[in-house]
Scaffold this active site. Structure first.
Site, PDB file in Angstrom:
ATOM      1  N   PHE A  88      -4.140  -3.396   7.240  1.00 41.98           N
ATOM      2  CA  PHE A  88      -3.864  -1.998   7.587  1.00 41.98           C
ATOM      3  C   PHE A  88      -2.630  -1.961   8.471  1.00 41.98           C
ATOM      4  CE2 PHE A  88      -3.801   1.838  10.048  1.00 41.98           C
ATOM      5  CZ  PHE A  88      -4.028   2.792   9.074  1.00 41.98           C
TER       6      PHE A  88
ATOM      7  N   ASP B 285       1.934  -7.750  13.471  1.00 43.80           N
ATOM      8  CA  ASP B 285       1.600  -6.362  13.783  1.00 43.80           C
ATOM      9  C   ASP B 285       0.545  -6.382  14.887  1.00 43.80           C
ATOM     10  OD1 ASP B 285       0.662  -3.780  13.982  1.00 43.80           O
ATOM     11  OD2 ASP B 285       0.623  -3.404  11.819  1.00 43.80           O
TER      12      ASP B 285
ATOM     13  N   LYS C 191       0.155   2.340  19.658  1.00 47.95           N
ATOM     14  CA  LYS C 191      -1.134   2.677  20.266  1.00 47.95           C
ATOM     15  C   LYS C 191      -1.093   2.627  21.805  1.00 47.95           C
ATOM     16  CE  LYS C 191      -3.926   2.478  16.229  1.00 47.95           C
ATOM     17  NZ  LYS C 191      -3.946   1.586  15.097  1.00 47.95           N
TER      18      LYS C 191
HETATM   19  C1  LIG Z   1      -3.130   1.965  13.844  1.00 48.73           C
HETATM   20  C2  LIG Z   1      -2.362   0.863  13.226  1.00 48.73           C
HETATM   21  C3  LIG Z   1      -1.113   1.106  12.619  1.00 48.73           C
HETATM   22  C4  LIG Z   1      -0.555   2.482  12.420  1.00 48.73           C
HETATM   23  O1  LIG Z   1      -0.343   3.185  13.621  1.00 48.73           O
HETATM   24  P1  LIG Z   1      -0.209   4.784  13.579  1.00 48.73           P
HETATM   25  O2  LIG Z   1       0.197   5.132  14.987  1.00 48.73           O
HETATM   26  O3  LIG Z   1      -1.538   5.342  13.204  1.00 48.73           O
HETATM   27  O4  LIG Z   1       0.840   5.104  12.576  1.00 48.73           O
HETATM   28  C5  LIG Z   1      -0.415   0.021  12.132  1.00 48.73           C
HETATM   29  N1  LIG Z   1      -0.897  -1.226  12.223  1.00 48.73           N
HETATM   30  C6  LIG Z   1      -2.099  -1.502  12.800  1.00 48.73           C
HETATM   31  C7  LIG Z   1      -2.571  -2.917  12.887  1.00 48.73           C
HETATM   32  C8  LIG Z   1      -2.875  -0.470  13.298  1.00 48.73           C
HETATM   33  O5  LIG Z   1      -4.068  -0.722  13.830  1.00 48.73           O
END
Ligand SMILES: *Cc1c(COP(=O)(O)O)cnc(C)c1O
Length: 420
Positions: free
Chosen positions: A160, A245, A274
């Site tokens: 994700f 990520d 985040k």
């Molecule tokens: C939440 C998340 C995203 C996307 O972030 P948004 O602010 O919702 O666009 C990307 N990568 C990971 C691992 C995430 O948990």
């Protein structure tokens, strides 16, 4: 005019019928005027402070989701609220057409925190991932010498990384891709944790490997030990960028400042989001080595709000809190404690408890039914958490949580997981 769906079949509407009057009105507004791209648990939050939120009827809940790790510092952390107030009285948005006096210090402090050379600020996590993809592609053409439009990026099953058209193009979740094509080409997906599969997928055209050090949305999935170390070595040997990520796992969540530290690797590029916004506003960034981030020239990439002084001030305070408090250590020790307590339940309906720090997944056995009704029961007992991938309950409280609050939660969790 018909609504195009049978309202009585919509589960949220049914649950809402059991809600208080004020909550029900809010749920109905969402149902009627909002787009149904989420299926929230039926609680309408009006206030938040620390680990606790209060709903519109005055009921209190312990927040053990933390907005998917956006709330590592809890709701309305006083130091971050102060930083916002101070900056609100100065200047909030300038665009990158000009310099501002918060962004330079933010660049330096974030580069130092990550051990990377350069920072590129954006707003949402998905934008950071998009930026990392563009970085990798341009690096492939300009530095590695890949032929035009041939660059490929390796990602992992169950990933994700966000919701943009390009990012969903390498999702393995049919919900993310179906009816959203044509999908963006240039990605190869291999099983998570399978180093041999990555090795086989790498070609001369491979620009990068994009990996979550722990897959959060997939249900808190940890790779086998040595996977990140192996990826690092493979990427170095084959001249491929390693992109981690850390949008969900970074900034203390897993008991280290960054999850890649658990294996002592240094990625080439890191995406953050985040918690970088301190739980107040969206702030994201890509940080990376000079050779990667250095590919951008003026005009090639940007964002109107990216790097705005309000965001930079918030990001600076978030970094300062991580550096000067014991939050990371707390995530480690309280995470060990919480996981230990969950395991000690020896629940007959739990298949596995897994995680690192305060990112914890409890895998429910299929025969016990899905995790969602368990989260609904916990909600009624005053505990906010969320199912992910049907069979997993994710517990990821703010890192400021106290042991006594974990004990409070455990009393409720023990009942739900008793299997009775
Ligand atoms: C939440 C998340 C995203 C996307 O972030 P948004 O602010 O919702 O666009 C990307 N990568 C990971 C691992 C995430 O948990």
């Amino acid at each position: 005019m018909t609504l195009g769906f049978d309202k009585s079949q919509h589960p949220t509407v049914q649950v809402a019928a059991a809600l208080g009057e004020v909550s029900r009105r809010h749920v109905e507004l969402n149902e009627r005027y909002g787009t149904h791209n989420y299926k929230p648990l039926p609680v309408v939050i009006a206030e938040g402070r620390g680990c606790w939120v209060t709903d519109v009827e005055g009921r209190r809940y312990l927040d053990m989701l933390s907005a998917y790790s956006a709330l590592n510092f809890g709701h309305n952390h006083p130091a971050i609220v102060d930083a916002v107030r101070t900056q609100l009285d100065r200047v909030t948005v300038t665009s990158r057409a000009f310099f501002n006096d918060q962004l330079g210090p933010f660049f330096k402090e974030l580069a130092e925190l990550t051990g990377m050379d350069r920072v590129l600020p954006m707003n949402t996590g998905a934008e950071a991932v998009e930026t990392a993809i563009k970085t990798a592609r341009k690096w492939a053409y300009q530095v590695k010498g890949v032929a035009p439009d041939r660059a490929r990026i390796i990602a992992f099953a169950g990933n994700f990384h966000g919701r943009t058209t390009t990012i969903v193009s390498f999702s393995t979740d049919p919900l993310a891709t179906t009816n959203f094509g044509p999908l963006t080409p240039g990605f190869d997906v291999v099983p998570y944790g399978d180093l041999a599969a990555v090795e086989k997928a790498v070609t001369g055209d491979t620009a990068a490997v994009l990996v979550e050090p722990i897959q959060g949305e997939a249900g808190v999935v940890l790779p086998p030990p040595g996977f990140l170390t192996g990826l690092r070595k493979l990427c170095t040997d084959r001249n491929v960028l390693l992109i981690c990520d850390e949008i969900q796992t970074g900034l203390g969540r897993t008991g280290r400042t960054f999850a890649f530290e658990h294996e002592g690797v240094r990625p080439d590029v890191v995406t953050l989001g985040k918690a970088l916004g301190g739980g107040l506003i969206p702030v994201s960034a890509v940080v990376g080595i000079d050779a990667a981030m250095g590919v951008f020239k003026p005009g090639e990439h940007g964002s109107t709000f990216g790097g705005n002084p309000l965001a930079a001030a918030v990001g600076r305070k978030a970094i300062e809190l991580l550096r000067t408090t014991d939050l990371v250590e707390r995530a480690r020790s309280l995470g060990d404690y919480f996981r230990g307590q969950l395991e000690a339940l020896r629940s007959p309906i739990v298949q596995q408890v897994r995680g690192r720090g305060l990112l914890i997944g409890v895998q429910i056995k299929p025969e016990a039914g899905p995790a969602r009704p368990m989260c609904e029961t916990l909600l009624h007992d005053g505990l906010l958490c969320k199912d992910t991938q049907k069979q997993v309950i994710r517990f990821a409280p703010p890192l400021i949580i106290e042991r006594a609050e974990i004990d409070w939660a455990m009393e409720r969790i023990a009942v739900v997981l008793s299997g009775r």
